[in-house]
Design a protein around this motif. Structure first.
Motif, PDB file in Angstrom:
ATOM      1  N   LYS A   2       0.823  -1.202   0.000  1.00 40.19           N
ATOM      2  CA  LYS A   2       0.000   0.000   0.000  1.00 40.19           C
ATOM      3  C   LYS A   2       0.856   1.250   0.000  1.00 40.19           C
ATOM      4  O   LYS A   2       1.905   1.294   0.624  1.00 40.19           O
ATOM      5  CB  LYS A   2      -0.923   0.001   1.214  1.00 40.19           C
ATOM      6  N   ILE A   6      -1.187   7.746   0.721  1.00 42.07           N
ATOM      7  CA  ILE A   6      -2.622   7.872   0.491  1.00 42.07           C
ATOM      8  C   ILE A   6      -3.343   7.958   1.831  1.00 42.07           C
ATOM      9  O   ILE A   6      -3.112   7.146   2.713  1.00 42.07           O
ATOM     10  CB  ILE A   6      -3.164   6.677  -0.313  1.00 42.07           C
ATOM     11  N   SER A   7      -4.206   8.934   1.959  1.00 39.75           N
ATOM     12  CA  SER A   7      -5.069   8.973   3.143  1.00 39.75           C
ATOM     13  C   SER A   7      -6.468   8.539   2.710  1.00 39.75           C
ATOM     14  O   SER A   7      -6.797   8.544   1.534  1.00 39.75           O
ATOM     15  CB  SER A   7      -5.074  10.365   3.771  1.00 39.75           C
ATOM     16  N   TYR A   8      -7.262   8.144   3.658  1.00 34.58           N
ATOM     17  CA  TYR A   8      -8.594   7.628   3.374  1.00 34.58           C
ATOM     18  C   TYR A   8      -9.657   8.442   4.093  1.00 34.58           C
ATOM     19  O   TYR A   8      -9.417   8.997   5.160  1.00 34.58           O
ATOM     20  CB  TYR A   8      -8.678   6.157   3.804  1.00 34.58           C
ATOM     21  N   HIS A   9     -10.835   8.474   3.461  1.00 37.01           N
ATOM     22  CA  HIS A   9     -12.013   9.089   4.045  1.00 37.01           C
ATOM     23  C   HIS A   9     -13.081   8.017   4.173  1.00 37.01           C
ATOM     24  O   HIS A   9     -12.981   6.951   3.572  1.00 37.01           O
ATOM     25  CB  HIS A   9     -12.508  10.236   3.163  1.00 37.01           C
ATOM     26  N   ASP A  78     -13.639  11.429   8.433  1.00 36.23           N
ATOM     27  CA  ASP A  78     -13.398  10.272   9.293  1.00 36.23           C
ATOM     28  C   ASP A  78     -14.706   9.831   9.932  1.00 36.23           C
ATOM     29  O   ASP A  78     -15.725  10.512   9.825  1.00 36.23           O
ATOM     30  CB  ASP A  78     -12.340  10.588  10.358  1.00 36.23           C
ATOM     31  N   TRP A 114     -14.192   2.624   3.530  1.00 39.15           N
ATOM     32  CA  TRP A 114     -13.094   3.571   3.329  1.00 39.15           C
ATOM     33  C   TRP A 114     -12.872   3.799   1.834  1.00 39.15           C
ATOM     34  O   TRP A 114     -12.920   2.861   1.042  1.00 39.15           O
ATOM     35  CB  TRP A 114     -11.807   3.042   3.957  1.00 39.15           C
ATOM     36  N   VAL A 115     -12.638   5.067   1.473  1.00 38.32           N
ATOM     37  CA  VAL A 115     -12.295   5.429   0.095  1.00 38.32           C
ATOM     38  C   VAL A 115     -11.022   6.270   0.123  1.00 38.32           C
ATOM     39  O   VAL A 115     -10.796   7.021   1.078  1.00 38.32           O
ATOM     40  CB  VAL A 115     -13.433   6.207  -0.600  1.00 38.32           C
ATOM     41  N   PRO A 116     -10.181   6.157  -0.916  1.00 41.22           N
ATOM     42  CA  PRO A 116      -9.002   7.025  -0.968  1.00 41.22           C
ATOM     43  C   PRO A 116      -9.434   8.496  -0.985  1.00 41.22           C
ATOM     44  O   PRO A 116     -10.450   8.842  -1.591  1.00 41.22           O
ATOM     45  CB  PRO A 116      -8.329   6.646  -2.288  1.00 41.22           C
ATOM     46  N   HIS A 119     -11.613  10.469  -3.745  1.00 43.78           N
ATOM     47  CA  HIS A 119     -12.501   9.578  -4.496  1.00 43.78           C
ATOM     48  C   HIS A 119     -13.956   9.868  -4.143  1.00 43.78           C
ATOM     49  O   HIS A 119     -14.312   9.952  -2.968  1.00 43.78           O
ATOM     50  CB  HIS A 119     -12.180   8.116  -4.171  1.00 43.78           C
ATOM     51  N   SER A 151      -8.954   2.416   8.995  1.00 45.08           N
ATOM     52  CA  SER A 151      -8.561   2.857   7.658  1.00 45.08           C
ATOM     53  C   SER A 151      -7.445   1.936   7.145  1.00 45.08           C
ATOM     54  O   SER A 151      -6.631   1.447   7.923  1.00 45.08           O
ATOM     55  CB  SER A 151      -8.064   4.299   7.756  1.00 45.08           C
ATOM     56  N   THR A 153      -4.740   2.606   5.797  1.00 51.71           N
ATOM     57  CA  THR A 153      -3.363   3.107   5.991  1.00 51.71           C
ATOM     58  C   THR A 153      -2.911   2.913   7.409  1.00 51.71           C
ATOM     59  O   THR A 153      -3.674   2.815   8.321  1.00 51.71           O
ATOM     60  CB  THR A 153      -3.243   4.604   5.657  1.00 51.71           C
TER      61      THR A 153
END
Length: 153
Positions: A2, A6-9, A78, A114-116, A119, A151, A153
């Motif tokens: 991975k 990249i952070s995720y929402h 989040d 979770w989405v990047p 996105h 998440s 990450t």
């Protein structure tokens, strides 16, 4: 491997079976609050995006063969931001009164995933996540507030 940059929402989909057409007297108490709730969401800490038509109406988005099956999708920074909006704002009033406007659904009707960052999920993606949680229960791919996953990450 991975990408650690990249952070995720958190994305969510929620569907509800309305008791009547949105122009009916039965639904008037819910429909009359939509602009207020949309403004609240749009200005809430952590809010990123919500599904809506070009004129800002998410109540007119028809994605199922049943016109009384309403959909809500959104993306938040989040889980805590989403939870605060859903359960700790005036939005809770709509949840408390939902039995007046919506029939109980016989299957899971909401999920989180979770989405990047950046996105925007498609309606089909949301439907697929509902199918996943219905078939497999909460997993890292589709889960609930009560059984959440961290998440990627």
């Amino acid at each position: 491997m991975k990408n650690k940059d990249i952070s995720y929402h958190i994305a969510q989909i929620n569907i509800a079976q309305a008791k009547a057409d949105k122009d009916s007297e039965i639904m008037s108490g819910f429909i009359s609050r939509l602009d207020e709730i949309h403004t609240l969401a749009d200005n809430a800490p952590g809010f990123i995006w919500r599904l809506e038509t070009e004129d800002g109406d998410d109540g007119s988005v028809s994605v199922f063969n049943d016109p009384l099956l309403l959909i809500n999708m959104s993306v938040w920074r989040d889980i805590d931001s989403l939870r605060a909006f859903v359960y700790k704002s005036i939005h809770i009033e709509l949840l408390q009164d939902r039995d007046a406007w919506f029939d109980k659904m016989g299957e899971i009707h909401q999920t989180l995933w979770w989405v990047p960052a950046g996105h925007i999920p498609t309606i089909q993606e949301g439907k697929d996540k509902l199918d996943q949680i219905r078939e497999f229960g909460p997993t890292a791919e589709a889960f609930t507030f009560g059984k959440k996953f961290p998440s990627p990450t």
